[in-house]
Design a protein around this motif. Structure first.
Motif, short mmCIF file in Angstrom:
data_model
loop_
_atom_site.label_atom_id
_atom_site.label_comp_id
_atom_site.label_asym_id
_atom_site.label_seq_id
_atom_site.Cartn_x
_atom_site.Cartn_y
_atom_site.Cartn_z
N LEU A 89 0.81 -1.22 0.00
CA LEU A 89 0.00 0.00 0.00
C LEU A 89 0.84 1.27 0.00
O LEU A 89 0.37 2.32 -0.40
N SER A 90 2.11 1.17 0.49
CA SER A 90 2.90 2.41 0.45
C SER A 90 4.07 2.25 -0.50
O SER A 90 5.03 1.56 -0.20
N GLN A 95 0.21 6.08 -2.21
CA GLN A 95 0.01 5.67 -0.82
C GLN A 95 -1.44 5.25 -0.57
O GLN A 95 -2.36 5.84 -1.11
N GLY A 96 -1.59 4.23 0.27
CA GLY A 96 -2.91 3.87 0.81
C GLY A 96 -3.93 3.44 -0.22
O GLY A 96 -3.60 2.80 -1.23
N LEU A 97 -5.18 3.86 0.03
CA LEU A 97 -6.31 3.38 -0.77
C LEU A 97 -6.19 3.75 -2.24
O LEU A 97 -6.66 3.03 -3.12
N THR A 99 -3.69 3.59 -4.08
CA THR A 99 -2.90 2.57 -4.78
C THR A 99 -3.84 1.47 -5.30
O THR A 99 -3.74 1.03 -6.45
N VAL A 100 -4.76 1.06 -4.43
CA VAL A 100 -5.70 0.00 -4.83
C VAL A 100 -6.59 0.52 -5.96
O VAL A 100 -6.80 -0.17 -6.97
N VAL A 114 -3.84 -7.21 -0.97
CA VAL A 114 -3.07 -6.10 -0.42
C VAL A 114 -2.09 -6.64 0.63
O VAL A 114 -2.45 -7.50 1.44
N THR A 116 0.13 -5.63 3.81
CA THR A 116 0.17 -4.51 4.74
C THR A 116 1.13 -4.80 5.90
O THR A 116 1.43 -5.95 6.19
N ALA A 124 -6.13 -1.62 5.55
CA ALA A 124 -6.25 -2.79 4.70
C ALA A 124 -7.69 -3.25 4.61
O ALA A 124 -8.19 -3.61 3.53
N THR A 127 -9.57 -1.42 2.20
CA THR A 127 -9.27 -1.74 0.79
C THR A 127 -10.20 -2.81 0.26
O THR A 127 -10.46 -2.89 -0.94
N TYR A 135 -6.36 -9.30 2.15
CA TYR A 135 -5.12 -8.64 2.56
C TYR A 135 -4.32 -9.61 3.42
O TYR A 135 -4.87 -10.50 4.07
#
Ligand SMILES: Nc1ncnc2c1ncn2[C@@H]1O[C@H](COP(=O)(O)OP(=O)(O)OP(=O)(O)O)[C@@H](O)[C@H]1O
Ligand SMILES: [Mg+2]
Length: 521
Positions: A89-90, A95-97, A99-100, A114, A116, A124, A127, A135
Motif C-alpha cells: 500500500l505504500s 500511498q494507501g487506498l 494505490t488500490v 493487499v 500490509t 487494509a 481496501t 489482505y
C-alpha cells in the motif's frame, strides 16, 4: 532503504513469455505480479512462493514478476496477462487506498491481494471495500497461507465476475420484458418493480415503491388476494395463474395473471414474495366477448325453437286437427260404402299419427310447459313421453322447484336432461333411468343416472376435439355459460351418471342478466 527493482523471477523451469495470455488456465499455474518497493519484503514473498519440493505434487506453480513502483506495476498490468496482484500500500509514487484504486482502474478483472504492515490493518480492511480481494500481513504469511490467499482471490474474483455477468443478463431480461416483475415485503409493500409496470399500470417504478400492493387492486378482487396471500404465508408457498383486476393510473382496470414465489432467509423464515404479472386484459376481453356471443347464440336458438314450436302447434296442429275431424265425419256419414269407408278410416289414422309426430317435434323444439308451467312439469312431461318412446322406465325426483327459476337455468337444465336421455336411448341399452333435480342453497343440482353399458370417459376426453361428437361438448358449453359444472362418471358395463351443478347467483347472475337483456333486445 533497500528497494526492489522491476524484475521477472522465474519460479518455474518453463515460464511463459511476457505478453502471453494469463496462465491460470494451464494446469494450476499463476502469473503473480508483486508491486512492492521494499527489497526484503519482496524477497521474503519470493522465497515463500518458490516451490520447495516439499508440498504435494499438485501444488500450483507461480511465475512471479515484480515492480517497485505503482507506475511500473500498472505498465506491467497493461499487458493483460497477470492472474493476481500482490500490492504493497505504500509505494514511492502512491500511498494507501489510492494505490488500490489505481490498480483496479487499470485492470478491474485482476484480483488484488493487499500486503500490509501490522500497524495499517485498519486501512487494509477498507481496501476490501475498494475492491481488493484479500489482505495479508507482511511477514505473517507463510507459503501455505499465501497459496491459499492467491487461489481464493482468483476463485472469488471469477465467481464475482460470473455473478456480475449473470446479474447483468438477468437485469437486461427483467428490464426489457413486457411482464411486470416485482417483489413485496411481508407488509405487502413493493420493494422492487421493473419498468414494465409503466406500460401495464401507468406508474413509474419509483411511484410504487413502498406503496401497499393491495390498494391498487379492484375492490372486489382484494378479498381473493388477501385470502390467497394468507394461505401462501401460512404454507410459505407462492401462487400461480391468479387473475386479478388492477387499477391503471388512468382509472381503467387491467386483468393481470400473477405468479409468485416466497422469499425465504437461510433459516426458512418468510421475508416476502417475488413474482411476475402478465397483462391478459385483451384475452379476458376476448373471452368475455366470446361468452356474450355464445349466450346470444343460445338465446337466439331458444327463441327460434320457441317460434317453430308454436308455429307447428298453432298452424300445422290446427290444420291436422281440422283434417282429422273432416275425415272422421266423412267416415261416419256414409258407412255403407265399405271400401271407401276403410280407406277413410286409414287416412284418419294416418292424420292422427301425423298430428302425434308434429306434437312430439314441437315438444322437442320447445315444450310449452317449460314456458308456461315451469321446469318440474316440463321435465315430468318429457320423461313420460321419452319413456313411452324408448320403452325404458324413468323416474323423476325433484325438490325445491316450487318457485320458478331464472329462464336461462330452467332452459339449460331441460336441455341437459334432454340430451342425456337421448344418449341413454341411443347408446346405453339401459334398463332404468333416474333423474334427480334439486334446488337448494341457491344452487341447482341435477343427476341423471342409467344402468346401461357405460363408456370410457377418459378415452372420450383425450380424443381430439375435432373427432368428438357434439352432445356432451354442447352440454359442457351450455353449463359453462351459466357458470356451472358437469361431471361424468361412467364405467363400461356399469352405467353412466351425469352430475350437473349450477349456481343461481354471483357470476351466474351476470349471465342471467345477459340472457334477459339479449332476450328482450
Ligand atoms: N349414457 C350413455 N351410455 C353409454 N354411452 C354413452 C352415454 N352417453 C354418451 N355415451 C358415449 O359417449 C359418446 C359421446 O356422446 P355425445 O352425446 O357427445 O355424442 P353422440 O351421442 O355420439 O352424438 P351427438 O353429437 O349426436 O350427440 C357417445 O358416442 C357414446 O359412445
Ligand atoms: Mg349425444
Amino acid at each position: 532503504m533497500l528497494t526492489s527493482a522491476d524484475t521477472t523471477i522465474k519460479l518455474s523451469p518453463d515460464p511463459p513469455t511476457l505478453g502471453s495470455p494469463a496462465v491460470s488456465d494451464q494446469a494450476k499455474s499463476f502469473k503473480v505480479l508483486l508491486i512492492e518497493d521494499n527489497v526484503i519484503d519482496a524477497q521474503l514473498l519470493r522465497a515463500a512462493l518458490a516451490a520447495n519440493g516439499k508440498g504435494p505434487a499438485e501444488e500450483p506453480i507461480f511465475y512471479l514478476e515484480s515492480a517497485s513502483t505503482l507506475a511500473g506495476g500498472l505498465k506491467r498490468l497493461a499487458q493483460k496477462d497477470i492472474d493476481v496482484v500482490l500490492l504493497d500500500l505504500s509505494l514511492p509514487d502512491s500511498q494507501g487506498l489510492e494505490t488500490v484504486a489505481a490498480a483496479r482502474a487499470q485492470s478491474p478483472n485482476v484480483p488484488i491481494i493487499v500486503m500490509t504492515g501490522l500497524d495499517d490493518e485498519a486501512v487494509a480492511v477498507s481496501t476490501l471495500r475498494q475492491g481488493a480481494q484479500d489482505y495479508l500481513v507482511k511477514g505473517h504469511a507463510d507459503r501455505r497461507t499465501l497459496i491459499r490467499a492467491i487461489r481464493h482471490a482468483i476463485e472469488r474474483k471469477r465467481a464475482q465476475e460470473a455473478l456480475r455477468e449473470s446479474e447483468e443478463k438477468f437485469r437486461s431480461i427483467v428490464e426489457t420484458t413486457n411482464e411486470w416483475i416485482w417483489s413485496i415485503d411481508l407488509r405487502g409493500e413493493l420493494t422492487y418493480s421493473n419498468p414494465a409496470v409503466r406500460v401495464i399500470l401507468g406508474y413509474r417504478p419509483e411511484e410504487l415503491l413502498g406503496r401497499c400492493w393491495a390498494l391498487l387492486m379492484h375492490e372486489s378482487d382484494r378479498q381473493l388476494l388477501l385470502t390467497r396471500l394468507a394461505e401462501a404465508v401460512i404454507q410459505k408457498t407462492g401462487w400461480s395463474g391468479l387473475v386479478m383486476r388492477w387499477k391503471h393510473k388512468n382509472g381503467t382496470y387491467r386483468h393481470l395473471e400473477s405468479n409468485a414465489l416466497p422469499i425465504l432467509d437461510s433459516n426458512g423464515n418468510l421475508l416476502g414474495y417475488r413474482g411476475s404479472d402478465r397483462d391478459i386484459t385483451e384475452q379476458e376481453q376476448a373471452k368475455q366477448e366470446r361468452r356474450q356471443l355464445q349466450l346470444r347464440l343460445v338465446t337466439l336458438q331458444e327463441e327460434e325453437r320457441h317460434r317453430l314450436s308454436r308455429e307447428l302447434h298453432d298452424q300445422m296442429g290446427q290444420s291436422l286437427a281440422a283434417l282429422m275431424l273432416g275425415l272422421k265425419s266423412m267416415e261416419n256419414a256414409d258407412p255403407s260404402q265399405h271400401a271407401g269407408g276403410l280407406r277413410l278410416h286409414h287416412l284418419h289414422e294416418l292424420a292422427n299419427q301425423l298430428a302425434q309426430q308434429v306434437h312430439t317435434v314441437a315438444m322437442d323444439l320447445r315444450p310449452t310447459a317449460l314456458d308456461d308451467l315451469g321446469l318440474e312439469t316440463a321435465l315430468s312431461n318429457y320423461l313420460e313421453e321419452w319413456s313411452e318412446r324408448s320403452r325404458i322406465p324413468a323416474d323423476l325426483h325433484s325438490a325445491g322447484l316450487g318457485e320458478r327459476l331464472p329462464t336461462h337455468i330452467e332452459t339449460t337444465v331441460y336441455r341437459i336432461v334432454q340430451e342425456a336421455l337421448t344418449n341413454v336411448h341411443k347408446h346405453s341399452n339401459a334398463r332404468n333411468v333416474s333423474v334427480i333435480v334439486e334446488f337448494r342453497d341457491n344452487r341447482l343440482q341435477a343427476i341423471i343416472e342409467d344402468n346401461g353399458s357405460g363408456f370410457d370417459t377418459e378415452a372420450l376426453i383425450s380424443a381430439p376435439v375435432k373427432d368428438r361428437r357434439l352432445g356432451l361438448l354442447g352440454m359442457q358449453e351450455r353449463i359453462a355459460l351459466v357458470g356451472g359444472s358437469l361431471n361424468i362418471e361412467s364405467t363400461p358395463g356399469f352405467g353412466t351418471t351425469l352430475f350437473v351443478r349450477i349456481p343461481a347467483s354471483g357470476s351466474d347472475q351476470e349471465a342471467a342478466h345477459l340472457c334477459t337483456s339479449y332476450a328482450s333486445s
